[in-house]
Design a protein around this motif. Structure first.
Motif, mmCIF file in Angstrom:
data_model
loop_
_atom_site.group_PDB
_atom_site.id
_atom_site.type_symbol
_atom_site.label_atom_id
_atom_site.label_comp_id
_atom_site.label_asym_id
_atom_site.label_seq_id
_atom_site.Cartn_x
_atom_site.Cartn_y
_atom_site.Cartn_z
ATOM 1 N N UNK B 45 2.317 27.253 -40.302
ATOM 2 C CA UNK B 45 2.762 28.610 -40.020
ATOM 3 C C UNK B 45 2.424 28.976 -38.582
ATOM 4 N N UNK B 46 1.293 28.549 -38.176
ATOM 5 C CA UNK B 46 0.913 28.857 -36.804
ATOM 6 C C UNK B 46 1.863 28.190 -35.836
ATOM 7 N N UNK B 48 4.776 27.487 -36.341
ATOM 8 C CA UNK B 48 6.037 28.193 -36.416
ATOM 9 C C UNK B 48 6.005 29.485 -35.605
ATOM 10 N N UNK B 49 4.868 30.054 -35.559
ATOM 11 C CA UNK B 49 4.772 31.312 -34.841
ATOM 12 C C UNK B 49 4.819 31.113 -33.327
ATOM 13 N N UNK B 50 4.541 29.944 -32.944
ATOM 14 C CA UNK B 50 4.566 29.680 -31.516
ATOM 15 C C UNK B 50 5.995 29.388 -31.110
ATOM 16 N N UNK B 51 6.408 30.052 -30.145
ATOM 17 C CA UNK B 51 7.759 29.767 -29.691
ATOM 18 C C UNK B 51 7.852 30.092 -28.215
ATOM 19 N N UNK B 52 9.022 30.234 -27.786
ATOM 20 C CA UNK B 52 9.220 30.449 -26.360
ATOM 21 C C UNK B 52 8.487 31.687 -25.871
ATOM 22 N N UNK B 53 8.466 32.632 -26.708
ATOM 23 C CA UNK B 53 7.839 33.865 -26.242
ATOM 24 C C UNK B 53 6.323 33.790 -26.303
ATOM 25 N N UNK B 54 5.818 32.925 -27.074
ATOM 26 C CA UNK B 54 4.361 32.830 -27.120
ATOM 27 C C UNK B 54 3.957 31.366 -27.156
ATOM 28 N N UNK B 55 4.122 30.726 -26.096
ATOM 29 C CA UNK B 55 3.870 29.289 -26.057
ATOM 30 C C UNK B 55 2.420 28.914 -26.235
ATOM 31 N N UNK B 57 0.306 30.309 -28.219
ATOM 32 C CA UNK B 57 -0.247 30.934 -29.419
ATOM 33 C C UNK B 57 -1.189 30.014 -30.176
ATOM 34 N N UNK B 60 -4.344 29.489 -28.444
ATOM 35 C CA UNK B 60 -5.169 30.680 -28.465
ATOM 36 C C UNK B 60 -5.898 30.817 -29.790
ATOM 37 N N UNK B 61 -5.169 30.637 -30.808
ATOM 38 C CA UNK B 61 -5.785 30.774 -32.125
ATOM 39 C C UNK B 61 -6.850 29.718 -32.337
ATOM 40 N N UNK B 64 -9.917 30.720 -30.493
ATOM 41 C CA UNK B 64 -10.606 31.819 -31.156
ATOM 42 C C UNK B 64 -11.398 31.290 -32.340
ATOM 43 N N UNK B 102 -6.528 29.584 -39.964
ATOM 44 C CA UNK B 102 -6.096 28.625 -38.972
ATOM 45 C C UNK B 102 -5.536 27.370 -39.633
#
Lengths: 725, 163
Positions: B45-46, B48-55, B57, B60-61, B64, B102
Motif C-alpha cells: 500500500x505504501x 502504491x501511495x508513492x507516485x509522481x507527486x510524492x516520490x 513517500x 519518508x515513511x 520515520x 509500515x
C-alpha cells in the motif's frame, strides 16, 4: 491560485460531489505514532485525491497554499487536536484518532469531540479486540478501524460522514451541509512542516467556516424544524430524528462494519450523535446498541396503535425511543399502532420479531404504563430482541405475556418485551416509557395493545422473529430506505417498506405486500414483498400487511406467510435492516374491530414472517394486526403481535426513519403509520413511524377506534418501518 | 530499452549498474523481503501511495519508522532490572502500531508476542522477546537501508535522464 479558487476548483471537480466522494472533507488525524500518522495522512490525501488533480499535490508539496488541497490536518497530540478543534470547530468534518495515545486516552478524546463538536470520530488502533471496539462504540465513535488502515476503508468512511451530516442536518437531504467545502488542510503539527500551511489553513478555515456556518445554519434549521415537528407530536421527534440519523449512522456504520469490520464503529457514530442530544436516553440506547452491535434489525415494532394519545406518546415515546434506538442502532420504528388497544397486542406480536438477530429490540410492548396507554394504546414496544435468532421469539412470548398482563391496554407488558431482546436497544416505544425493555435496544415495537386482547399476541408473537437473521428486517431493512425517505432500502427487498407498506396496506391491509402497498416505499422496498404478500420485504418484510384482511396481507406479509397467520411479519429483516415492525398498529387501532377476528390469526402472524431470513427482525409487523385489530378489536390482539415488528431492521434500516406513515399509509388512517422506520441500526427499523406521525396519524390512532386500524392500515403501517431501511 | 540503457551507461560516469539493473535489483530485494516475511501487504500500500507527486513517500515513511522504532527500543533496553510492565506494554503497543503501518511484518509479530509476555508479567519472557524484536528490526533495517540506497540511485538516474 487563491484558496478560493482552489476550493472552487475542487468543488467543481467534485462536481456535485457532495453526493459523491467528499473530497473536500477536512480531516483531523491524531496519532502519537509518527509513522502511522504519516501513512494515514498519505492515505487520506490519496482518498482526497480522488477526483482531484494531481497538481494540487504538487502545489502542496511546494508549500503552496496547501490549504485547500491539503485536507488533512495531523497532530500527534490529543491535546493539540482538541485545541485545534475547539478553536476551529467548523474547520473539520471528521476526526480520526488513535486509541492509544500518551497524553490522552483516545476514547476520552472521542467523547469530548463527540460531545462538544458533534463531529464524527473514527477510532484507529492496532488493537482489534472486540471489547475495545465496543468501548469505542460506546464512547461514540463512528467507526473503528484497525491498523494498518487501507485506502478502501478510508474511502468508505467518507460516506458515513456525509451521511451523518446529511441526516443530522436535515432529515435526509441535506447534502449541503456535508458539502461545505470540505477542504482538507494539511497541517502537520508534527513535523512542523510547512508552517505556511497553517496560514493557509486559516484561510481555508475561514472559507470552510463559512460554509460550515451555512451548514450549521442549515442544520439548525433542520433541527429546528424537526424539533418543531416533534414538539408537536411529542417531542420525541427530535430525538427521533436524531435517532434516525444516528441510527442511520449506526446502521450505516454497522453495515459498513459488517462489511468491513465490526459494527461498533457505526454504533459509535451513533453514539456520538445521540450523546449530544439525548444523553440519557440515548446513552442507554446507545449502549444497547453497542451491545447489539449486531445490527440485527431491531425490530421495533412499535405499534402504538392505541389511543391516539398513546400513540403519540407512545409512539412518540416509543418512537422517540425508537429513534433513539434506532439511532442507536436499531430502533425499530415502532409503529405505534394506533389503536393502542390493539397495539398492545400487536406489540406483543411484535415481539415475535425476535428474530432480530441481534439487537433488534423491539420494544414493543412497552406500554409503559406511563404512557397514557390508557387504553391499551400502549405502545408496546416490543423489543424484539431477537437478533436474529429467534430470540425474538422470546421476546415475543414475553410480550405476549405482557399482554396478558394487561388485559387491556396495557398489555404492555411493555417491559416484557421480549426479553428476548438481545440487543435491544429497544426503544420501548412506549411512550414515555422509554423502551420498555430496553433490553435490546432493538425494537421498540410498540405494540400498543389495545385491548387487552392479550395474549393473542402471544400467540403471535410468534412473530417470529423469523429469521431475522440478518438484518433488520425487512422491511425496514431494505425498505427502510424506502420508507419515506429512505429510499435506502437497501435490499430492495427489504423495503423496509416495512411495513409501511403495511400501512398502505391498511387499506388493503392484508395485502401488505408491502410491495404493493407500500407505494411509498417505493421501489426500494422492493421488498418485494417477498413473499409477495408478505410485505416482508425481502427478507424481512414485514409485515403487517394490513390486517384488514384477515387473511390478507397477513399472509402475505407474513413473510413467508409462514405463519401467516397473519402475521405480518415482517419482513424479516432484510438485511440488516430492520424491519420494523410496527405492526402494532394493527393491533392498535381500533379497537377491535371485531370483524377482524381474523386478525387474530393474523396478528399472530405478523411477525412471523419475517422473512425468514434475515431479518431476524422481522417481526412482524403485525401492525396490521394491530390495525386490523384495531378495528376489530381483534386486532388488538393481533396487533399486539404485530406490532412487533419490526424493528429489527437492521441497523441500517432504522436509521431511516421511515415514515412510513403517511406515505404508506395512504389511507388517511394511515397517517398514523408514520411508521417511521427508523431504522434502527441495529436493524430495527422502526417503522419509522414517526411517532409523531404515528401518533398523529398513524398510529392508528386509537382514537380512531372506529377506524380501526384497518382502515388505517396503519396498523400495518406501523411498522414496517423497520423494514425500510 | 536497450538503447536507452546503453545510453545511460555511456552517459553516466559512475555506477556501472544500469538503471534497469538497479531496478531489477531493487525489485528482487523487495520481493525477497516479502517472501521472508519481513514485509507484508501493507508495504504494498505504501508503494502504491508513492507516485509522481510524492516520490519520496516510501523513504519518508521508512525513515520515520526507523527513528521511532529505535527510540522505542532504546527505551525498552533501559532499566532492565526492574520492569514496569505497563510502560513496556505501552511501548510495545506503539511499536506494533508503527510496524504494522509500515508493513514490517516480522517486527509486528515479534511485538505481539512481546505483549503477551507483558500481560503475563513475565520478565524473562519480555527480555527474550525484546531481543527477538531487536533482531528482526535490525535485519529489516539493513534491508531498508539497501533499498533506500537503490532507490536513490534509481531516482538519480531518472532525474539525469530527464536532464
Amino acid at each position: 491560485m487563491t484558496v478560493e479558487e482552489r476550493k472552487g476548483h475542487l468543488m467543481r471537480e467534485e462536481g456535485g460531489q457532495n453526493d459523491q466522494f467528499p473530497v473536500g472533507m477536512r480531516v483531523l488525524a491524531v496519532d502519537d505514532d509518527p509513522t502511522c500518522l504519516r501513512v494515514l495522512e498519505a492515505l487520506l490525501l490519496r482518498c482526497r485525491y480522488h477526483g482531484a488533480k494531481a497538481e494540487s499535490f504538487d502545489l502542496l508539496k511546494e508549500g503552496f497554499n496547501v490549504d485547500h488541497f491539503v485536507p488533512v490536518t495531523t497532530t500527534n497530540q490529543a491535546t493539540v487536536a482538541l485545541k485545534l478543534l475547539r478553536e476551529n470547530r467548523d474547520k473539520f468534518d471528521l476526526v480520526i484518532s488513535d486509541v492509544h495515545m500518551p497524553d490522552m486516552d483516545g476514547f476520552k478524546l472521542l467523547e469530548l469531540v463527540g460531545l462538544e463538536m458533534d463531529l464524527p470520530v473514527i477510532m484507529l488502533s492496532v488493537n482489534g479486540e472486540t471489547k475495545t471496539v465496543m468501548k469505542g462504540i460506546a464512547h461514540g465513535a463512528c467507526d473503528y478501524l484497525l491498523k494498518p488502515v487501507r485506502v478502501e476503508e478510508l474511502k468508505n468512511i467518507w460516506q458515513h460522514v456525509v451521511r451523518r451530516r446529511k441526516f443530522s442536518h436535515k432529515d435526509y437531504s441535506n447534502f449541503d451541509n456535508g458539502e461545505e467545502s470540505e477542504r482538507h488542510q494539511i497541517v502537520s503539527s508534527e513535523g512542523g512542516q510547512d508552517l505556511n500551511i497553517s496560514g493557509s489553513t486559516n484561510q481555508n478555515g475561514k472559507l470552510s467556516r463559512k460554509r460550515k456556518d451555512q451548514n450549521e445554519e442549515d442544520e439548525d434549521d433542520c433541527e429546528e424544524n424537526v424539533q418543531e415537528n416533534e414538539d408537536l407530536t411529542t417531542q420525541k421527534k427530535p430525538r427521533v430524528v436524531w435517532s434516525i440519523d444516528l441510527h442511520r449512522k449506526f446502521v450505516a456504520a454497522v453495515n459498513q462494519l459488517g462489511i468491513d469490520k465490526a459494527v461498533p464503529k457505526r454504533i459509535l457514530e451513533l453514539m456520538n450523535v445521540e450523546r449530544l442530544t439525548r444523553e440519557n436516553k440515548y446513552r442507554l440506547y446507545l449502549k444497547r446498541l453497542s451491545t447489539v452491535a449486531s445490527q440485527q434489525a431491531n425490530m421495533v415494532a412499535t405499534f402504538g396503535g392505541s389511543d391516539p394519545s398513546y400513540l403519540h406518546m407512545s409512539s412518540l415515546d416509543g418512537f422517540g425511543s425508537l429513534h433513539v434506538l434506532a439511532a442507536s442502532g436499531h430502533l425499530p420504528a415502532l409503529t405505534s399502532l394506533q389503536s393502542s388497544k390493539v397495539l398492545d397486542r400487536a406489540i406483543t406480536g411484535g415481539l415475535g420479531n425476535h428474530g432480530f438477530t441481534s439487537s433488534r429490540i423491539v420494544q414493543v410492548g412497552h406500554n409503559n404504563t406511563s404512557t397514557p396507554c390508557n387504553d391499551l394504546n400502549r405502545f408496546q414496544h416490543i423489543n424484539l430482541p431477537g437478533n436474529q435468532h429467534g430470540s425474538l421469539l422470546q421476546g415475543i412470548p414475553t410480550s405476549l405475556e405482557l399482554e396478558q398482563l394487561q388485559p387491556r391496554r396495557i398489555q404492555e407488558a411493555n417491559s416484557h418485551f421480549p426479553g428476548g431482546f438481545s440487543d435491544n436497544k429497544l426503544a420501548t416505544a412506549t411512550p414515555g416509557s422509554s423502551f420498555v425493555n430496553g433490553t435490546n435496544s432493538s425494537f421498540i415495537s410498540q405494540t400498543l395493545r389495545q385491548q387487552a386482547h392479550p395474549r393473542r399476541f402471544i400467540n403471535h408473537s410468534s412473530i417470529r422473529a423469523t429469521p431475522i437473521s440478518t438484518h433488520p428486517f425487512h422491511v425496514g431493512s431494505e425498505c427502510s430506505s424506502h420508507f419515506p425517505d429512505l429510499g435506502r432500502c437497501k435490499d430492495t427487498r427489504k423495503c423496509a417498506v416495512p411495513l409501511t407498506a403495511y400501512a398502505t396496506n391498511t387499506s388493503s391491509m392484508g395485502s401488505f405486500t408491502t410491495d404493493d402497498e407500500c407505494p411509498k416505499f417505493k421501489d426500494n422496498l422492493t421488498i418485494s414483498q417477498r413473499d409477495t404478500n408478505i410485505p416482508t420485504i425481502s427478507s424481512t418484510s414485514f409485515m403487517a400487511a394490513p390486517p384488514r384482511d384477515p387473511s390478507i396481507g397477513r399472509d402475505r406479509q407474513c413473510q413467508a406467510n409462514s405463519s401467516i397467520g397473519r402475521t405480518m411479519l415482517l419482513p424479516t429483516t432484510m438485511d440488516r435492516e430492520m424491519k420494523f415492525v410496527n405492526f402494532s398498529s394493527a393491533g392498535n387501532s381500533k379497537e377491535r374491530l371485531e370483524p377482524k377476528d381474523i386478525y387474530i390469526d393474523e396478528n399472530d402472524i405478523t411477525i412471523s414472517s419475517f422473512s425468514s431470513s434475515t431479518m431476524s427482525n422481522n417481526f412482524m409487523i403485525d401492525p396490521f394486526s394491530g390495525n386490523q385489530m384495531m378495528n376489530n378489536s381483534h386486532y388488538n390482539k393481533r396487533m399486539d403481535k404485530s406490532i412487533i415488528s419490526l424493528t429489527t431492521a437492521s441497523s441500517s434500516i432504522l436509521q431511516e426513519n421511515f415514515k412510513i406513515d403517511d406515505s404508506t399509509v395512504d389511507d388517511p388512517q394511515k397517517d398514523t403509520y408514520d411508521l417511521e422506520i427508523t431504522k434502527l441500526q441495529g436493524g430495527i427499523v422502526i417503522g419509522g413511524c414517526n411517532l409523531d406521525d404515528l401518533v398523529n396519524s398513524s398510529m392508528i390512532k386509537p382514537e380512531r377506534d372506529e377506524i380501526s386500524l384497518m382502515d388505517s392500515d396503519t396498523g400495518c403501517d406501523f411498522y414496517p418501518l423497520g423494514a425500510c431501511m | 530499452m536497450l538503447p536507452l540503457c546503453s545510453r545511460v551507461l555511456l552517459s553516466h560516469p559512475f555506477s556501472p549498474m544500469s538503471l534497469m539493473a538497479l531496478r531489477e535489483q531493487l525489485n528482487m530485494l523487495v520481493n525477497s523481503m516479502y517472501i521472508e516475511g519481513l514485509l507484508d501487504q501493507q508495504f504494498q500500500q505504501l508503494q502504491m501511495l508513492q507516485d509522481a507527486s510524492s516520490p519520496g513517500f516510501v523513504a519518508e515513511v521508512i525513515n520515520l519508522f526507523c527513528e521511532d522504532a529505535e527510540r522505542i527500543l532504546t527505551e525498552l533496553t533501559k532499566d532492565q532490572a526492574v520492569v514496569d510492565f505497563q510502560k513496556v506494554d505501552a511501548y510495545v503497543h506503539q511499536l506494533k502500531g508503527s510496524s504494522s503501518s509500515v508493513g514490517a511484518q516480522n517486527v509486528k509479530l515479534a511485538c505481539i508476542q512481546f505483549r503477551q509476555f507483558c500481560e503475563e508479567n513475565n520478565k524473562d519472557g519480555c527480555l527474550n522477546a525484546l531481543n527477538v524484536v531487536k533482531h528482526h528490526y535490525y535485519l529489516l533495517r539493513n534491508k531498508f537501508d539497501t533499498m533506500l540506497q537503490l532507490e536513490q540511485r534509481i531516482q538519480a538516474y531518472d532525474s539525469k535522464q530527464q536532464n
